[in-house]
Scaffold this motif. Structure first.
Motif, short mmCIF file in Angstrom:
data_model
loop_
_atom_site.label_atom_id
_atom_site.label_comp_id
_atom_site.label_asym_id
_atom_site.label_seq_id
_atom_site.Cartn_x
_atom_site.Cartn_y
_atom_site.Cartn_z
N LEU A 40 32.42 4.25 96.79
CA LEU A 40 34.16 3.42 96.86
C LEU A 40 34.76 4.44 96.33
O LEU A 40 36.00 4.20 96.90
CB LEU A 40 34.29 2.61 95.75
CG LEU A 40 32.64 1.21 96.39
CD1 LEU A 40 33.05 0.10 95.24
CD2 LEU A 40 32.99 0.51 97.86
N THR A 41 34.77 5.43 96.62
CA THR A 41 35.78 6.91 95.28
C THR A 41 35.23 7.97 96.65
O THR A 41 34.28 8.15 96.78
CB THR A 41 35.23 6.81 94.47
OG1 THR A 41 34.19 7.42 93.82
CG2 THR A 41 35.50 5.18 93.72
N THR A 42 36.45 8.41 96.45
CA THR A 42 36.48 10.43 96.56
C THR A 42 35.74 10.67 95.82
O THR A 42 34.97 11.94 96.11
CB THR A 42 36.77 10.71 97.36
OG1 THR A 42 38.53 10.66 96.58
CG2 THR A 42 38.07 10.26 99.14
N ASP A 43 36.11 11.07 95.23
CA ASP A 43 35.72 11.80 93.32
C ASP A 43 34.98 11.15 92.10
O ASP A 43 35.17 11.51 91.68
CB ASP A 43 36.71 12.44 93.80
CG ASP A 43 38.11 11.97 92.80
OD1 ASP A 43 38.19 10.40 92.87
OD2 ASP A 43 38.94 12.33 92.75
N GLY A 44 35.28 9.69 92.09
CA GLY A 44 34.41 8.82 91.29
C GLY A 44 35.32 7.99 90.62
O GLY A 44 35.63 6.91 89.79
N VAL A 45 36.47 8.41 91.35
CA VAL A 45 38.08 7.78 90.61
C VAL A 45 38.74 7.32 91.83
O VAL A 45 39.28 5.96 92.33
CB VAL A 45 39.07 8.49 89.84
CG1 VAL A 45 40.16 7.68 89.54
CG2 VAL A 45 38.14 8.67 88.22
N HIS A 46 39.60 7.90 92.85
CA HIS A 46 40.19 7.66 93.63
C HIS A 46 39.56 7.64 94.95
O HIS A 46 38.01 7.08 95.29
CB HIS A 46 41.13 8.74 94.32
CG HIS A 46 41.45 9.51 92.72
ND1 HIS A 46 41.38 10.35 92.08
CD2 HIS A 46 43.38 9.36 93.10
CE1 HIS A 46 42.07 10.51 91.04
NE2 HIS A 46 43.03 10.04 90.95
N LEU A 47 40.10 6.20 95.92
CA LEU A 47 39.43 5.46 96.50
C LEU A 47 38.85 6.19 98.32
O LEU A 47 39.96 6.91 98.55
CB LEU A 47 40.36 4.18 96.98
CG LEU A 47 40.19 3.21 96.03
CD1 LEU A 47 41.62 2.34 95.85
CD2 LEU A 47 39.29 3.12 95.20
N ASN A 48 38.35 5.77 98.72
CA ASN A 48 38.47 6.02 100.20
C ASN A 48 38.22 4.89 100.66
O ASN A 48 38.80 3.98 100.11
CB ASN A 48 36.23 6.73 100.34
CG ASN A 48 34.68 5.95 100.36
OD1 ASN A 48 36.22 4.96 99.99
ND2 ASN A 48 33.74 6.26 100.52
N ALA A 49 37.92 5.30 102.63
CA ALA A 49 38.12 4.28 103.75
C ALA A 49 37.47 2.47 102.90
O ALA A 49 38.09 1.21 103.33
CB ALA A 49 37.72 3.85 104.17
N ALA A 50 36.84 2.93 102.42
CA ALA A 50 35.15 1.19 101.89
C ALA A 50 36.51 0.78 100.83
O ALA A 50 36.28 0.27 100.92
CB ALA A 50 34.41 2.29 101.50
N GLY A 51 36.75 1.55 99.46
CA GLY A 51 37.08 1.68 98.31
C GLY A 51 38.68 0.71 98.57
O GLY A 51 38.59 0.09 97.93
N ASN A 52 39.30 2.08 99.18
CA ASN A 52 40.28 0.84 99.88
C ASN A 52 40.39 -0.14 100.75
O ASN A 52 41.42 -1.62 100.04
CB ASN A 52 41.61 1.50 101.15
CG ASN A 52 42.29 2.94 100.09
OD1 ASN A 52 43.60 2.14 99.58
ND2 ASN A 52 42.01 4.45 100.04
#
Length: 244
Positions: free
Chosen positions: A216-228
């Motif tokens: 769900l994230t790119t770096d463990g914190v900030h959201l990737n497309a699925a996370g958004n």
């Protein structure tokens, strides 16, 4: 010593076994209660207040943008306005300082607060927020929003690392700060979107490799497309917007 009939003793024990659990159950139920999502009304103006996750969320494909698009598609007749008010690196004390400028000055009817990651994460650099200041700051925000007639919705902080076995370095602290968020919300009668729980439940199902990031994230914190997309749906549920 007074004589007690064996049947009377058994009856007392049975009564205590039946009454005590019911009281416990009622107490647990009351403690876990959170105001239900309220459907959006015509002309509502919703501000999303937060840190870099919300700042990025207001961009293309971000969760704030996806919420705006979904409401426009599902309930266009309401004419709801969505405003992003995220700033990278923000913690609860930063939100307190800019509440008037970035939220109240915009005359919102609803304010969704998604904060807490930096309050915990930055503790590693001595720039985080103590539990006491975090609790007091959240309380201050919710009181000021209520005084201004703004419906507040408070999100718990999500994740700092996506591992599902409890080995992310800051899992314990995130759980503690999430509990503080829920406690402050309950004290103020404010609805909670428990992103911490929702993320963990989702990751336990989807992160079979126990990866630290990229689910769900790119770096463990900030959201990737699925996370958004995931956060957008949680926000829509919290705002009482039904799926189509």
């Amino acid at each position: 010593m007074p004589f007690r009939h064996p049947f009377a003793c058994v009856l007392i024990v049975l009564l205590s076994m039946t009454v005590a659990p019911s009281r416990t159950a009622r107490a647990e139920e009351a403690a876990s209660e959170s105001p239900r999502p309220q459907p959006l009304k015509e002309g509502d103006r919703v501000v999303f207040l937060g840190d870099s996750i919300t700042q990025a969320g207001a961009g293309d494909g971000g969760y704030v943008t996806l919420v705006r698009e979904a409401i426009a598609n599902r309930q266009p007749e309401l004419g709801v306005e969505i405003i992003g008010a995220g700033i990278s690196g923000n913690r609860v004390p930063d939100l307190q300082r800019r509440l008037e400028r970035d939220v109240l000055a915009k005359k919102p009817t609803v304010c969704v607060i998604y904060i807490g990651i930096n309050d915990v994460w930055h503790l590693e650099r001595d720039r985080g927020t103590s539990k006491e200041d975090y609790e007091a700051g959240l309380n201050d925000l919710l009181v000021k929003l209520k005084d201004a007639g703004v419906r507040a919705v408070l999100c718990t902080p999500s994740v700092i690392g996506e591992k599902t076995d409890g080995t992310n370095k800051l899992d314990g602290l995130l759980d503690e700060y999430s509990a503080i968020s829920s406690r402050v919300a309950e004290r103020n009668g404010v609805q909670v979107i428990d992103l911490r729980v929702k993320f963990i439940e989702h990751l336990k199902e989807e992160n079979e490799q126990n990866a630290e990031k990229n689910v769900l994230t790119t770096d463990g914190v900030h959201l990737n497309a699925a996370g958004n997309e995931f956060v957008a749906e949680r926000m829509l549920e919290g705002l009482g917007v039904a799926r189509k």
